[in-house]
Design an enzyme around this catalytic site. Structure first.
Site, short mmCIF file in Angstrom:
data_model
loop_
_atom_site.label_atom_id
_atom_site.label_comp_id
_atom_site.label_asym_id
_atom_site.label_seq_id
_atom_site.Cartn_x
_atom_site.Cartn_y
_atom_site.Cartn_z
N SER A 163 0.83 -1.20 0.00
CA SER A 163 0.00 0.00 0.00
C SER A 163 0.86 1.24 0.00
O SER A 163 2.03 1.18 0.37
CB SER A 163 -0.88 0.01 1.25
OG SER A 163 -2.19 -0.34 0.91
N CYS A 164 0.24 2.36 -0.35
CA CYS A 164 0.92 3.67 -0.38
C CYS A 164 1.69 3.90 0.92
O CYS A 164 1.12 3.70 1.98
CB CYS A 164 -0.10 4.78 -0.56
SG CYS A 164 0.57 6.44 -0.38
N PRO A 165 2.94 4.34 0.90
CA PRO A 165 3.74 4.74 -0.26
C PRO A 165 4.66 3.63 -0.78
O PRO A 165 5.53 3.90 -1.59
CB PRO A 165 4.60 5.86 0.33
CG PRO A 165 4.89 5.38 1.73
CD PRO A 165 3.66 4.62 2.16
#
Lengths: 75, 211
Positions: A12-14
């Site tokens: 998931s981000c980042p």
């Protein structure tokens, strides 16, 4: 030039962008990289990353359950 | 996959339209460079632009809560991954994240002992700024993040170290709170500094944040 693939699915981000930045360091100019990600932020983030870092985004496609971006190292 | 997103191909088409529009606008600006004096036309890497600004993010990390730490390290790693220099300046409650639970300082004053007792000892002990519910909220958010495969603050800090994010520890806060350097985490670029260093780094950089 040969084409490498980075499988960043499950991140998931980042982290997809962090993994992409790391992988991009190993590429030489003109070399292409395919990045796979199932993060919904990835299409916009990979575009932003390419724009910020001066690399070329060749395409972003939606596969069945993930995105596939093709990048050419320019910087 | 979250359910809120619209049809991706429509989103892509819309974005491509926006990119084309922006490229057209950029071309017009570049065709008339005298229109905006001092505007840097090239944005390459960490090179200094015409305005003297450096591709750098300077961040004050003031808050000692898990949610703020996640935000700070998410932005820091994203910026570093995008080729920017990143300098984080930890002060006051922010120090909670820099405390190493395995280390304890020696020869503390009474106030120092009080802060030692009250200030969370490391990222694993950080509360949530809202909905902490005596630590249950922080545990809950960690479990939700794990379920959604979001990197933990510990993983983000490891990525930050790997990407060369610099951590600066405010000497004044350390003195006030009786925290010694020997109590801080092992981090490759951890430095002790003062406000003047922050001002020097921040004033030459492009992005400044207070978290």
């Amino acid at each position: 030039m040969s084409q490498k693939t980075l499988d960043a699915r499950g991140k998931s981000c980042p982290m997809p962008i962090v993994a992409l930045a790391k992988e991009a360091r190993t590429l030489s100019k003109g070399q292409e990289l395919v990045v796979l990600s199932d993060d919904e932020a990835f299409p916009n983030d990979v575009r932003a990353w390419c724009s910020k870092t001066g690399n070329h985004l060749l395409s972003v496609d939606k596969a069945e359950d993930h995105y596939r971006a093709q990048i050419r190292k320019e910087a | 996959m979250s359910s809120h997103s619209a049809d991706p191909s429509a989103q892509i088409a819309e974005l491509q339209k926006q990119v084309a529009d922006l490229q057209a606008r950029l071309a017009r600006v570049e065709a008339t460079p005298s229109a905006i004096p001092g505007l840097p036309l090239a944005t390459s890497g960490t090179a200094q632009a015409g305005s003297g600004q450096v591709e750098r993010v300077s961040m004050v990390v003031f808050s000692g809560t898990l949610d703020h730490a996640i935000a700070a390290f998410t932005i820091a790693t994203a910026a570093a991954a995008s080729g920017m220099e990143v300098e984080m300046f930890f002060t006051f409650w922010g120090f909670a994240a820099l405390r190493d639970p395995k280390k304890s300082g020696q020869g503390k004053t009474l106030i120092g002992k009080m802060f030692s007792w009250m200030l969370p000892r490391g990222t694993r002990k950080l509360p949530l700024s809202q909905w902490n519910m005596g630590g249950a909220g922080a545990k809950m958010i960690r479990s939700i993040m794990q379920g959604r495969k979001v990197a933990s603050v510990e993983e983000l800090m490891a990525a930050a170290a790997d990407l060369g994010v610099v951590i600066n520890a405010c000497e004044m806060s350390m003195g006030l709170m009786g925290i010694g350097q020997d109590e801080l985490i092992d981090y490759p670029t951890l430095k002790v500094c003062g406000a003047a260093t922050f001002i020097e780094r921040a004033s030459a950089g492009k992005v400044t944040l207070f978290i």
